[in-house]
Design a protein around this motif. Structure first.
Motif, PDB file in Angstrom:
ATOM      1  N   THR A 167       0.804  -0.942   0.007  1.00  0.00           N
ATOM      2  CA  THR A 167       0.001   0.054   0.046  1.00  0.00           C
ATOM      3  C   THR A 167       0.876   1.238   0.041  1.00  0.00           C
ATOM      4  OG1 THR A 167      -1.801  -1.087   1.226  1.00  0.00           O
ATOM      5  CG2 THR A 167      -1.634   1.294   1.325  1.00  0.00           C
ATOM      6  N   TRP A 168       1.944   1.335   0.803  1.00  0.00           N
ATOM      7  CA  TRP A 168       2.755   2.479   0.987  1.00  0.00           C
ATOM      8  C   TRP A 168       3.595   2.788  -0.185  1.00  0.00           C
ATOM      9  CZ3 TRP A 168       2.068   6.452   3.992  1.00  0.00           C
ATOM     10  CH2 TRP A 168       1.193   6.316   4.709  1.00  0.00           C
ATOM     11  N   LEU A 169       4.182   1.553  -0.793  1.00  0.00           N
ATOM     12  CA  LEU A 169       5.052   1.745  -2.070  1.00  0.00           C
ATOM     13  C   LEU A 169       4.157   2.397  -3.117  1.00  0.00           C
ATOM     14  CD1 LEU A 169       6.885  -1.839  -2.348  1.00  0.00           C
ATOM     15  CD2 LEU A 169       7.727   0.595  -2.013  1.00  0.00           C
ATOM     16  N   GLY A 170       2.922   1.742  -3.255  1.00  0.00           N
ATOM     17  CA  GLY A 170       1.888   2.307  -4.414  1.00  0.00           C
ATOM     18  C   GLY A 170       1.508   3.650  -4.115  1.00  0.00           C
ATOM     19  N   ALA A 171       1.436   3.991  -2.808  1.00  0.00           N
ATOM     20  CA  ALA A 171       1.230   5.375  -2.546  1.00  0.00           C
ATOM     21  C   ALA A 171       2.019   6.213  -2.911  1.00  0.00           C
ATOM     22  CB  ALA A 171       0.588   5.713  -1.064  1.00  0.00           C
ATOM     23  N   THR A 172       3.362   6.072  -2.594  1.00  0.00           N
ATOM     24  CA  THR A 172       4.518   7.048  -2.878  1.00  0.00           C
ATOM     25  C   THR A 172       4.715   7.028  -4.551  1.00  0.00           C
ATOM     26  OG1 THR A 172       5.743   5.975  -0.923  1.00  0.00           O
ATOM     27  CG2 THR A 172       7.110   7.149  -2.635  1.00  0.00           C
ATOM     28  N   LEU A 173       4.306   6.035  -5.147  1.00  0.00           N
ATOM     29  CA  LEU A 173       4.506   6.153  -6.544  1.00  0.00           C
ATOM     30  C   LEU A 173       3.304   6.986  -7.200  1.00  0.00           C
ATOM     31  CD1 LEU A 173       4.878   2.577  -7.824  1.00  0.00           C
ATOM     32  CD2 LEU A 173       6.571   4.287  -7.938  1.00  0.00           C
ATOM     33  N   LEU A 174       2.125   7.208  -6.476  1.00  0.00           N
ATOM     34  CA  LEU A 174       0.969   7.873  -6.876  1.00  0.00           C
ATOM     35  C   LEU A 174       1.365   9.352  -6.530  1.00  0.00           C
ATOM     36  CD1 LEU A 174      -2.150   5.884  -6.050  1.00  0.00           C
ATOM     37  CD2 LEU A 174      -1.281   6.712  -8.623  1.00  0.00           C
ATOM     38  N   VAL A 175       2.001   9.494  -5.338  1.00  0.00           N
ATOM     39  CA  VAL A 175       2.379  10.984  -4.995  1.00  0.00           C
ATOM     40  C   VAL A 175       3.231  11.485  -6.057  1.00  0.00           C
ATOM     41  CG1 VAL A 175       3.627  12.302  -3.151  1.00  0.00           C
ATOM     42  CG2 VAL A 175       1.708  10.729  -2.455  1.00  0.00           C
ATOM     43  N   LYS A 176       4.334  10.670  -6.387  1.00  0.00           N
ATOM     44  CA  LYS A 176       5.421  11.016  -7.401  1.00  0.00           C
ATOM     45  C   LYS A 176       4.579  11.587  -8.874  1.00  0.00           C
ATOM     46  CE  LYS A 176       9.355   9.045  -7.453  1.00  0.00           C
ATOM     47  NZ  LYS A 176      10.469  10.077  -6.941  1.00  0.00           N
ATOM     48  N   VAL A 177       3.753  10.584  -9.185  1.00  0.00           N
ATOM     49  CA  VAL A 177       2.795  10.876 -10.473  1.00  0.00           C
ATOM     50  C   VAL A 177       1.882  12.334 -10.400  1.00  0.00           C
ATOM     51  CG1 VAL A 177       1.183  10.028 -11.872  1.00  0.00           C
ATOM     52  CG2 VAL A 177       3.210   8.236 -11.237  1.00  0.00           C
ATOM     53  N   THR A 178       1.400  12.282  -9.156  1.00  0.00           N
ATOM     54  CA  THR A 178       0.244  13.442  -9.104  1.00  0.00           C
ATOM     55  C   THR A 178       0.658  14.858  -8.483  1.00  0.00           C
ATOM     56  OG1 THR A 178      -0.466  12.578  -6.877  1.00  0.00           O
ATOM     57  CG2 THR A 178      -1.388  11.633  -8.984  1.00  0.00           C
ATOM     58  N   HIS A 179       1.732  14.430  -7.908  1.00  0.00           N
ATOM     59  CA  HIS A 179       2.224  15.536  -6.882  1.00  0.00           C
ATOM     60  C   HIS A 179       1.294  16.059  -5.981  1.00  0.00           C
ATOM     61  CE1 HIS A 179       6.221  16.652  -9.070  1.00  0.00           C
ATOM     62  NE2 HIS A 179       5.537  15.930 -10.183  1.00  0.00           N
ATOM     63  N   LYS A 180       0.493  15.164  -5.597  1.00  0.00           N
ATOM     64  CA  LYS A 180      -0.452  15.670  -4.315  1.00  0.00           C
ATOM     65  C   LYS A 180      -0.436  14.475  -3.204  1.00  0.00           C
ATOM     66  CE  LYS A 180      -3.860  17.176  -7.796  1.00  0.00           C
ATOM     67  NZ  LYS A 180      -4.811  17.011  -8.536  1.00  0.00           N
ATOM     68  N   GLN A 181      -0.763  15.055  -2.020  1.00  0.00           N
ATOM     69  CA  GLN A 181      -0.465  13.954  -1.024  1.00  0.00           C
ATOM     70  C   GLN A 181      -1.545  13.121  -0.542  1.00  0.00           C
ATOM     71  OE1 GLN A 181       2.734  14.339   0.546  1.00  0.00           O
ATOM     72  NE2 GLN A 181       3.135  15.333  -1.225  1.00  0.00           N
ATOM     73  N   THR A 182      -2.626  13.141  -1.536  1.00  0.00           N
ATOM     74  CA  THR A 182      -3.952  12.566  -1.264  1.00  0.00           C
ATOM     75  C   THR A 182      -3.722  10.761  -1.148  1.00  0.00           C
ATOM     76  OG1 THR A 182      -4.365  12.699  -3.594  1.00  0.00           O
ATOM     77  CG2 THR A 182      -5.429  14.204  -1.906  1.00  0.00           C
ATOM     78  N   ALA A 183      -2.698  10.244  -1.848  1.00  0.00           N
ATOM     79  CA  ALA A 183      -2.524   9.011  -1.680  1.00  0.00           C
ATOM     80  C   ALA A 183      -1.877   8.484  -0.636  1.00  0.00           C
ATOM     81  CB  ALA A 183      -1.427   8.700  -3.056  1.00  0.00           C
ATOM     82  N   PHE A 184      -1.228   9.342   0.125  1.00  0.00           N
ATOM     83  CA  PHE A 184      -0.654   9.115   1.707  1.00  0.00           C
ATOM     84  C   PHE A 184      -1.862   9.038   2.535  1.00  0.00           C
ATOM     85  CE2 PHE A 184       3.822  10.949   0.538  1.00  0.00           C
ATOM     86  CZ  PHE A 184       4.436   9.622   0.316  1.00  0.00           C
ATOM     87  N   GLU A 185      -2.636  10.154   2.557  1.00  0.00           N
ATOM     88  CA  GLU A 185      -3.888  10.142   3.186  1.00  0.00           C
ATOM     89  C   GLU A 185      -4.726   9.035   3.047  1.00  0.00           C
ATOM     90  OE1 GLU A 185      -5.649  13.870   2.148  1.00  0.00           O
ATOM     91  OE2 GLU A 185      -3.942  14.824   2.544  1.00  0.00           O
ATOM     92  N   ASP A 186      -4.778   8.242   1.763  1.00  0.00           N
ATOM     93  CA  ASP A 186      -5.679   7.323   1.460  1.00  0.00           C
ATOM     94  C   ASP A 186      -4.983   5.994   2.258  1.00  0.00           C
ATOM     95  OD1 ASP A 186      -7.268   8.929   0.110  1.00  0.00           O
ATOM     96  OD2 ASP A 186      -6.649   8.280  -1.790  1.00  0.00           O
ATOM     97  N   ALA A 187      -3.754   5.960   1.985  1.00  0.00           N
ATOM     98  CA  ALA A 187      -2.775   4.769   2.355  1.00  0.00           C
ATOM     99  C   ALA A 187      -3.094   4.815   4.205  1.00  0.00           C
ATOM    100  CB  ALA A 187      -1.538   4.910   2.192  1.00  0.00           C
TER     101      ALA A 187
END
Length: 197
Positions: A167-187
């Motif tokens: 989950t956290w690996l995926g969230a980090t990739l999404l944060v890199k792609v989107t430049h938004k922290q919402t993936a960390f919040e979701d994680a």
């Protein structure tokens, strides 16, 4: 200091100086001359310390694994925290390193996994060994939380730890792609729901 000690010290300086460069640009994009310049080692001496760039990359990942696992071991050993609190602290450290940490604190697994796994079987195996060891340590935290009642026993500890790490690996990739922290919040939400007792 002996010649052997100086050699070991210079080799480590090369690895530590290269990590921020590789964390920012990737493995293939960083040239040997850039690595030596960052480490303040004379140009042309790279092969005195490493057989090849692949051997250098392997040594870099081994050092990364060693340092990462030491941090996890220190977190596991902390007294006065529940298993859930330790796992939550791990997740918060992940966010802090990705958001506010210097480049040398960024996750090399996130940066290099896709790139080097296709380039080098040796480096892929080191990454695999490191991620397996990380999941084993996270499983220790989950087990501790299951014993102290702060983490559900609905999933086996090893499986829960693996899902958290993925989950956290995926969230980090999404944060890199989107430049938004919402993936960390979701994680964080997903981790809490997965583990809540």
């Amino acid at each position: 200091m002996t010649v052997a000690e100086k050699h070991v010290q210079a080799r480590r300086r090369i690895l530590e100086s290269a990590r921020p460069l590789i964390s920012q640009r990737g493995f293939s994009a960083v040239g040997l001359s850039q690595v030596l310049e960052a480490a303040q080692i004379p140009k042309g001496s790279f092969y005195h310390y490493f057989e090849s760039k692949e051997h250098f990359g392997a040594a870099l990942l081994e050092l990364y694994n060693e340092q990462y696992l030491q941090k996890l071991d220190a977190l596991i050993a902390e007294r006065g925290k529940t298993g859930f609190e330790k796992l939550s602290a791990y997740c918060q450290c992940w966010v802090d390193a990705q958001q506010h940490g210097c480049l040398s604190e960024k996750c090399l697994v996130v940066k290099l996994a896709a790139e080097v796994s296709d380039l080098s079987e040796r480096m892929r195996l080191i990454l695999e060994e490191g991620t397996t060891a990380i999941i084993a340590r996270l499983a220790c935290m989950v087990e501790e939380g299951q014993q102290d009642g702060t983490i559900t026993k609905a999933l086996p500890a090893r499986l829960a730890a693996s899902v958290v790490y993925q989950t956290w690996l995926g969230a980090t990739l999404l944060v890199k792609v989107t430049h938004k922290q919402t993936a960390f919040e979701d994680a964080f939400v997903a981790t809490r729901q997965l583990l809540a007792s």
